[in-house]
Design an enzyme around this catalytic site. Structure first.
Site, mmCIF file in Angstrom:
data_model
loop_
_atom_site.group_PDB
_atom_site.id
_atom_site.type_symbol
_atom_site.label_atom_id
_atom_site.label_comp_id
_atom_site.label_asym_id
_atom_site.label_seq_id
_atom_site.Cartn_x
_atom_site.Cartn_y
_atom_site.Cartn_z
ATOM 1 N N SER A 157 0.840 -1.199 0.000
ATOM 2 C CA SER A 157 0.000 0.000 0.000
ATOM 3 C C SER A 157 0.874 1.247 0.000
ATOM 4 O O SER A 157 2.044 1.206 0.404
ATOM 5 C CB SER A 157 -0.891 -0.006 1.250
ATOM 6 O OG SER A 157 -1.520 1.242 1.447
ATOM 7 N N TYR A 170 -2.574 -0.341 10.357
ATOM 8 C CA TYR A 170 -2.607 -0.794 8.960
ATOM 9 C C TYR A 170 -1.316 -0.394 8.243
ATOM 10 O O TYR A 170 -0.702 -1.201 7.546
ATOM 11 C CB TYR A 170 -3.812 -0.186 8.243
ATOM 12 C CG TYR A 170 -3.915 -0.553 6.789
ATOM 13 C CD1 TYR A 170 -4.432 -1.787 6.396
ATOM 14 C CD2 TYR A 170 -3.489 0.335 5.805
ATOM 15 C CE1 TYR A 170 -4.522 -2.130 5.051
ATOM 16 C CE2 TYR A 170 -3.577 0.003 4.460
ATOM 17 C CZ TYR A 170 -4.097 -1.227 4.088
ATOM 18 O OH TYR A 170 -4.175 -1.565 2.748
#
Length: 320
Positions: A157, A170
């Site tokens: 990501s 995250y």
């Protein structure tokens, strides 16, 4: 350099004898990657968290082609990883002319909320699924991967490049996955195994990765102390009201081959792959460049602008 770029972009041939093993195929990116590989005439082993999900049912409907196989795999349950490895070993034994072309570690979960709010269950689950999950599965399949000189594609990501407030756990999980990916790339290069980092860019609105956000918010609020309830007050409620747009299960979305899937296809099939493939809108690219060249105080300011979350109304809360 021109010659190297030409060689890098030369694509591997595809056929039904090429097997792609993908996790997180219930919806979103994993579901669409499975469809893409199937449409390219490759054999797909699509791993879904829930065999009764809409995505799993749809993919099961393609099994008559003999090129789509759907497994229920929970990255937190070791026995399902062993069963997945057993399925792949049996399939390869029965189809000796087939080859495992790639393992795609795509499955992931996300929880929004400032770190103080997140329960231990929530932040540990993100680390468990997003980082330890790919490690566990890859560990199980590495002997097969080495034998077939397969490719490993780890879906990370932008948050692994620049962590953002509200998704600290995250971001930590994706940053960990990114650095594990880099070390693994070097370790496995001597065996002819290529390891690729794929960053899909903004996909949260087309994915169910944050579908349980309101459930997560309820879990956080129930574990607030009285002091936290008073201190955060309306800020917590406004914050999660803002996030309702990404909450709740989304219908299956079919993404065309342009953009994100085209970038994935290159990561999968470039004969000499780059170490990292990034699909991103122009806004993301500009911010990423600025994050790399600006001093910290400007990066922090840019990060707040990038996230665009509700402001903490400090004075309002203290007056209550």
């Amino acid at each position: 350099m021109v010659l190297w770029n030409f060689l890098r972009r030369h694509s591997l041939p595809v056929s039904p004898k090429n097997i792609i093993f993908i996790t997180g195929c219930d919806s979103g990116l994993g579901f669409n990657m499975a469809l893409l590989c199937h449409s390219c005439n490759m054999t797909v082993i699509s791993c879904c968290h829930n065999a009764d999900s809409k995505g799993a049912k749809y993919l099961q409907g393609l099994q008559s082609s003999k090129r789509m196989y759907t497994l229920e795999v929970d990255l937190l349950k070791h026995d399902t990883l062993v069963e997945a490895r057993g399925f792949l070993e049996k399939f390869l034994k029965e189809n000796k002319d087939h080859k495992l072309l790639a393992l795609v570690n795509n499955a992931g979960i996300m929880c929004f909320g400032e770190f103080e709010w997140q329960t231990r269950n929530l932040f540990e689950q993100q680390i468990n699924v997003n980082l330890l999950g790919p490690m566990r599965l890859t560990k199980e399949l590495l002997p097969i991967i080495r034998s077939h000189k397969s490719r490993i594609i780890n879906v990370t990501s932008h948050c692994g490049l620049q962590s953002l407030p509200g998704i600290a756990a995250y971001g930590a999980s994706k940053a960990g996955l990114r650095f594990w990916n880099d070390a693994l790339r070097i370790e496995l290069a001597k065996f002819g195994v290529k390891v690729v980092n794929f960053i899909p860019g903004s996909f949260v609105m087309s994915s169910n990765i944050a579908s349980r956000q309101q459930d997560h918010a309820n879990e956080m609020e129930t574990q607030f102390s009285k002091e936290q309830q008073h201190f955060y007050g309306d800020y917590f409620k406004e914050y999660n009201e803002y996030l309702k747009i990404i909450s709740g299960p989304k219908p299956l979305q079919f993404v065309d081959e342009h953009g994100i899937l085209n970038t994935f296809k290159r990561a999968l099939l470039d004969e000499n792959p780059k170490s990292i493939y990034i699909n991103e809108p122009l806004r993301y690219k500009i911010y990423r460049i600025l994050f790399n060249i600006c001093p910290t105080y400007i990066v922090d300011w840019l990060t707040i602008k990038f996230v665009s979350m509700p402001d903490y109304k400090y004075i309002k809360v203290l007056k209550k």
